[in-house]
Design an enzyme around this catalytic site. Sequence first.
Site, PDB file in Angstrom:
ATOM      1  N   GLU A 454       0.804  -1.224   0.000  1.00  0.00           N
ATOM      2  CA  GLU A 454       0.000   0.000   0.000  1.00  0.00           C
ATOM      3  C   GLU A 454       0.840   1.278   0.000  1.00  0.00           C
ATOM      4  OE1 GLU A 454      -4.168  -1.536   1.676  1.00  0.00           O
ATOM      5  OE2 GLU A 454      -2.772  -1.029   3.244  1.00  0.00           O
ATOM      6  N   GLU A 521      -4.293 -10.380  -0.420  1.00  0.00           N
ATOM      7  CA  GLU A 521      -5.095 -10.421   0.806  1.00  0.00           C
ATOM      8  C   GLU A 521      -6.525 -10.748   0.399  1.00  0.00           C
ATOM      9  OE1 GLU A 521      -4.627  -6.855   3.216  1.00  0.00           O
ATOM     10  OE2 GLU A 521      -2.512  -6.765   2.676  1.00  0.00           O
TER      11      GLU A 521
HETATM   12  C1  GAL Z   1      -5.281  -4.072   3.820  1.00  0.00           C
HETATM   13  C2  GAL Z   1      -3.890  -3.896   4.365  1.00  0.00           C
HETATM   14  C3  GAL Z   1      -3.673  -4.671   5.633  1.00  0.00           C
HETATM   15  C4  GAL Z   1      -4.821  -4.448   6.573  1.00  0.00           C
HETATM   16  C5  GAL Z   1      -6.106  -4.874   5.930  1.00  0.00           C
HETATM   17  C6  GAL Z   1      -7.308  -4.575   6.787  1.00  0.00           C
HETATM   18  O1  GAL Z   1      -5.630  -2.955   3.084  1.00  0.00           O
HETATM   19  O2  GAL Z   1      -2.909  -4.260   3.444  1.00  0.00           O
HETATM   20  O3  GAL Z   1      -2.459  -4.255   6.200  1.00  0.00           O
HETATM   21  O4  GAL Z   1      -4.887  -3.101   6.865  1.00  0.00           O
HETATM   22  O5  GAL Z   1      -6.292  -4.129   4.755  1.00  0.00           O
HETATM   23  O6  GAL Z   1      -7.326  -5.324   7.919  1.00  0.00           O
HETATM   24 MG    MG Z   2      -2.521  -0.111   5.107  1.00  0.00          MG
END
Ligand code: GAL
Ligand code: MG
Length: 1000
Positions: A454, A521
């Site tokens: 990010e 993710e």
């Molecule tokens: C993503 C991020 C993670 C965490 C997750 C929300 O955007 O990469 O670090 O923030 O969202 O739990």
């Molecule tokens: Mg973040």
Amino acid sequence: MFDLNKLANPAYFADNRMPAHSDHQYFANECEMNNNEMSMRKSLNGLWYFSYAKNLTSRIEGFEQTDYNCKNWDTIRVPAHIQMEGYGKPHYTNTPYPWDGHEKVNESEIPQNFNPTASYVKYFTAPENWKDVFISFQGVDSAMALWLNGKFVGYSEDSCTPSEFDLTPYLVDGENKIAVQVYRFSSGSWVEDQDFWRFSGIYRDVYLFTKPQLHIDDLFIHAVPVNDYKDGKLTIDFKWNNEDAKNLAVKLTDNEGNVILDTVQENITGATSTFTADFTDIKLWSAEHPNLYKAIFTVTDTDGNIMEIIPQNIGFREFKMDGNIMKINGKRIVFKGVNRHEFDCYFGRAIPTEKIAHDLEIIKQNNINAVRTSHYPNNSKLYELCDIYGLYVIDETNMETHGSWMVKGKVREDANTVPNDNPAWHDIIIDRAKSMLERDKNHASIIIWSCGNESYGGKNIFDMSEYFRQTDPSRLVHYESIFWNRKYNGTSDMESQMYTRVADIKKFLSEHRDKPFICCEYTHSMGNSNGGMHKYTDLTDEDPLYQGGFIWDFADQAIWGRDLYGNEVMYYGGDFGDRPSDYNFSGNGIVFADHSPTTKLQEVKFNYQNFVLTPSETTVKIVNKSLFTNTNEYDLVIALAKDGKEVYTTKTTADIQAGQTGEIAIELPKFGPGEYTVTASLKLKADTIWAGYGHEIAFGQYVFTCAADEKPATLPPITLTKGDVSTGVKGEGFEVMFSSDKGTLTSYKYNGVEMIEELPRLNFWRAPIDNDYGCGMQFDTAQWKLASLYNKCTDMEIIENGTQSATFKFTYELATKPTAYVVVNYTVTGDGTVKVDMSYDKVEGLPNIPDFGILFTIPVDYDQIKYYGLGPCDNYIDRKEGAKLGIFTSTTAKEMQPYLLPQECGNHCGIRWMEVTDRRGRGIKISATTPIEASALSYTPHEIENARHHYDLPRPHHTIVRASAGMYGVGGDDSWGSPTLDEYITKNETKQFSFEFKGI
Ligand code: GAL
Ligand code: MG
């Protein structure tokens, strides 16, 4: 001299720091190596003298001088976070920089007053025979300046990679004084805006080391399969500390102890050298078969004196892009991954290495094959263990700048956006990539380098990706955040997105076929979550370009403590007075903050199975989705249960090669009428380092019934006693009462014991889960909460059926607009059974109905649960793939999941019956011909909903038995907007369901 003004300058991130190098260890001789004792290393872990200043401007000065006595200072433990040792406080924020709202700071500036500064001092005497003395800090957050005996030695940023310095020039005989100043915020903090607890301090190991006269400063192993993956080619590039002549003996042993190479390179001169060797019939490394060869490098001088011995694991493997598909050793890889922060509730990120092994055991036991080190390089131990345990690793650069370009979920690119194309931020981020690559490059487990998380798009990050490609063509490069700015789309070798819904991935892939797609993710495991995850794992079978994903994430991040009454509690963001905060948003784990398992693992394990087992009455079909493993590496166990009770089991093996599908015939004995479940499981044949013999790695079930001739039971008679407001029904051993005044069932006495402690309640509500709050489900359906709390009986009718049965029909008006009605019929028969039929005729204009059922409040003594349904862990309509049909036991306490925010939990689908009893086995049993959903907890949904922490919950005084037609799925595509998938939403539609209860 160190000028504090440099702290904010992104161009100043390392001063006199030694070059990054491979993480190999070296020993003086074989005996040392075997005992893992390093005479050339001396740990400085332990107590350091410590002085804490609340901000930069009030920091202590001059303390590095030898005549400044620090021995009367306080002490602090090293390694540890300052904020976990009683100074300052832990601070949790997600996207916003921690100084947001405290101090206005622009890019290339740092907070002055909101910037705690800590001074550390350690005295030591160098071992006598050490000529040169160096110091290694494995991790200091966020920046450190170092002095030895009052002389400035150097400076370093990057909280997550080593900082090493040469102390030799300033060393004195006798006592030496190391002084370190640690700054909570530096220019580096601009690129360390990860969503995690914000800490500072010396939180990884610190040690002194010396080098032998002839020393390998760095080695780079290239171990690749050749000749169609049969043979191996090994090339190792060495960097030496000097150009003097030396000999290098190389010995290679396989994992059975056979020596497959034993050779010496003599008279090597120059600062670098290369070693090559070819091997036939090599055993390749993969997550499925983590074959490692052990190399021993022995460096001697030309007289044959041993200088150092280096043990090194080597895995031969190939990872590459083949067209638009990523392949490991020639096979299409599917990532069954998880993101892992290095974090635990007692230590924060300063976790002891034993805990890393424990995490990897959980990971392997649950069929996870890949780890992304979100969002920074981890402790070196992690990679060593991933090589050994067999896990594919995405190693991620310590870079995130989220708060500099995203505000409240919207992109805001401006002059403060870093690194973007701003040349001032070029070198600092390349340095981070280099520190990671150079340290970690020899680990077979790492197959992808990630350019951080990010941090938006831009030229600087593209340059980082090129640095990886050019330095190490044997791995691929990953970066997600170009999603927000596609100017440098070539930064990432694969398309990587986060939290994209399955339908949207399909759409994207229908339009873009140039790169494979992964979710770096997905399935956001916040609270009660991971619903619909199987849709993603199914997609890995449907589209070859979808190559899997990484669950967000492994462990809840919360900090252990005690509440006002001394009870243990997991504190989350904001609980320390830390502001700004994102509260419990850091609790997204498939394990809790103490790394104990959550019930969500049941689903993860199933969805990540490498084998699909589909039994029938006569066969078991097995789809072997693994890449390198034959099913005959496991026992195939077949179990038959009748009405939930195991009646037969047998063990065999199936010979189905990787990538193949096969069918095994089975013969099951007959046991008469009943409901049968065939469970086919693959189980470990022997102990492994991560699980014991018999550990189940995959299962599948099949349910069938053998019908019985229904003989209508002759039941004892009932008698009715009609009073003014109450009507009693008596039969053998029981007594039930209904009230026209209270408008419901008021008593159920079985064998003289009253079970109805409070009046039954209609229930259309669940304690909102994090995902509900995220998408506003509780707001949209709020009428049903009101309807659960406020409804009135508008009609009661008694329908008598002689002495056979009596039905009490109640009609309820609900507090909804427009008004809705629910009808509940209680039919009592002579054996003490009360049949409940509950129905609702759809009223147009009302929202979806979160739940539909009844809550019975029984005494708290009844806390033992036994059920025939889906278990053993709780499950929901969209998270029940991994649940098994069977008979399971539990307790009301166990069913209450300790999510950071108390929320709905403990539901079980497919309930045939559930007994809730006291410890002597007395209680009630609910049962249903058409399976229902049910739970037994100590709280009502409303009590759970009212609590922000578990200590807000009342002490249990009741057991709440819930029978339901079915509740909303839990969802989990993300926790900030994605609703439960439509097919798992319990809609506003006409409903009817039935069950029975009876005393036992
Ligand atoms: C993503 C991020 C993670 C965490 C997750 C929300 O955007 O990469 O670090 O923030 O969202 O739990
Ligand atoms: Mg973040």
